[in-house]
Motif scaffolding. Sequence first.
Motif, short mmCIF file in Angstrom:
data_model
loop_
_atom_site.label_atom_id
_atom_site.label_comp_id
_atom_site.label_asym_id
_atom_site.label_seq_id
_atom_site.Cartn_x
_atom_site.Cartn_y
_atom_site.Cartn_z
N GLU A 19 0.74 -1.20 -0.14
CA GLU A 19 0.00 -0.04 -0.16
C GLU A 19 0.93 1.06 -0.04
N GLY A 20 0.28 2.32 -0.37
CA GLY A 20 1.23 3.58 -0.40
C GLY A 20 1.63 4.00 -1.61
N GLU A 21 2.87 4.81 -1.47
CA GLU A 21 3.92 5.21 -2.50
C GLU A 21 5.00 5.34 -1.86
N ILE A 22 6.30 4.73 -2.37
CA ILE A 22 7.59 5.15 -1.84
C ILE A 22 8.45 5.53 -3.09
N GLU A 23 9.54 6.14 -2.75
CA GLU A 23 10.74 6.42 -3.45
C GLU A 23 12.12 5.53 -2.93
N PHE A 24 12.46 4.68 -3.82
CA PHE A 24 13.17 3.64 -3.50
C PHE A 24 14.51 3.99 -4.33
N THR A 25 15.76 4.33 -3.48
CA THR A 25 16.91 4.77 -4.25
C THR A 25 17.93 3.74 -4.12
N MET A 26 18.33 3.19 -5.19
CA MET A 26 19.46 2.19 -5.45
C MET A 26 20.43 2.39 -6.37
N LEU A 27 21.58 2.33 -6.16
CA LEU A 27 22.48 2.72 -7.04
C LEU A 27 22.50 4.10 -7.67
N ASP A 28 22.23 5.07 -6.81
CA ASP A 28 21.74 6.53 -7.24
C ASP A 28 20.75 6.69 -8.22
N LYS A 29 19.81 5.56 -8.36
CA LYS A 29 18.50 5.72 -9.21
C LYS A 29 17.40 5.90 -8.39
N VAL A 30 16.37 6.75 -8.42
CA VAL A 30 15.29 6.71 -7.68
C VAL A 30 14.11 6.26 -8.61
N ASN A 31 13.51 4.95 -7.82
CA ASN A 31 12.55 4.21 -8.58
C ASN A 31 11.28 4.61 -7.54
N THR A 32 10.20 5.09 -8.08
CA THR A 32 8.89 5.49 -7.43
C THR A 32 7.98 4.37 -7.65
N LEU A 33 7.66 3.78 -6.36
CA LEU A 33 6.74 2.46 -6.54
C LEU A 33 5.50 2.83 -5.88
N HIS A 34 4.30 2.29 -6.28
CA HIS A 34 2.94 2.45 -5.95
C HIS A 34 2.39 0.96 -5.59
N GLY A 35 1.33 1.16 -4.59
CA GLY A 35 0.90 -0.22 -4.27
C GLY A 35 0.72 -1.02 -5.22
N GLY A 36 1.03 -2.42 -4.98
CA GLY A 36 0.75 -3.40 -5.97
C GLY A 36 2.14 -3.48 -6.88
N GLU A 37 3.10 -2.83 -6.82
CA GLU A 37 4.34 -2.81 -7.51
C GLU A 37 5.38 -3.68 -6.71
N PHE A 38 6.47 -4.01 -7.42
CA PHE A 38 7.75 -4.51 -6.65
C PHE A 38 9.10 -4.28 -7.52
N LEU A 39 9.99 -4.24 -6.98
CA LEU A 39 11.30 -4.43 -7.47
C LEU A 39 12.19 -5.37 -6.96
N LEU A 40 13.20 -5.80 -7.60
CA LEU A 40 14.32 -6.71 -7.18
C LEU A 40 15.56 -6.11 -6.89
N MET A 41 16.39 -6.62 -6.02
CA MET A 41 17.64 -5.62 -5.41
C MET A 41 18.46 -6.82 -5.28
#
Length: 109
Positions: A64-86
């Motif tokens: 749920e919600g919205e986050i900014e996930f910064t990895m390797l100096d790249k900002v990824n904006t995620l919204h509820g229901g989305e995912f990323l791998l690290m």
Amino acid sequence: MLQTDYKFGETHELASQIQTAEDRAQFRQIFSTDNGGVVLVGLKAGQKLDTHTAPAEVMVNLLEGEIEFTMLDKVNTLHGGEFLLMGSDVPHSVVAKADSKIMLVKVKA
């Protein structure tokens, strides 16, 4: 060795297992083993997790919600229901843009 407060075979609604709090980020372990685990994180809008690393491959699943996930100096904006791998040991940080609930699935290779 498996560590959990949950019983196998019981059904639970996932997002209700973690809450947010005004004073700090909230964490709740669903289970852990020597090879990884699942942790829930609750963040109020504006809260952040400063740059850190994790000794495992991680699936960051925004429930749920919205986050900014910064990895390797790249900002990824995620919204509820989305995912990323690290990957393991990658420096990253998180900022909640709205009240957010995150499920982290960690796997050690």
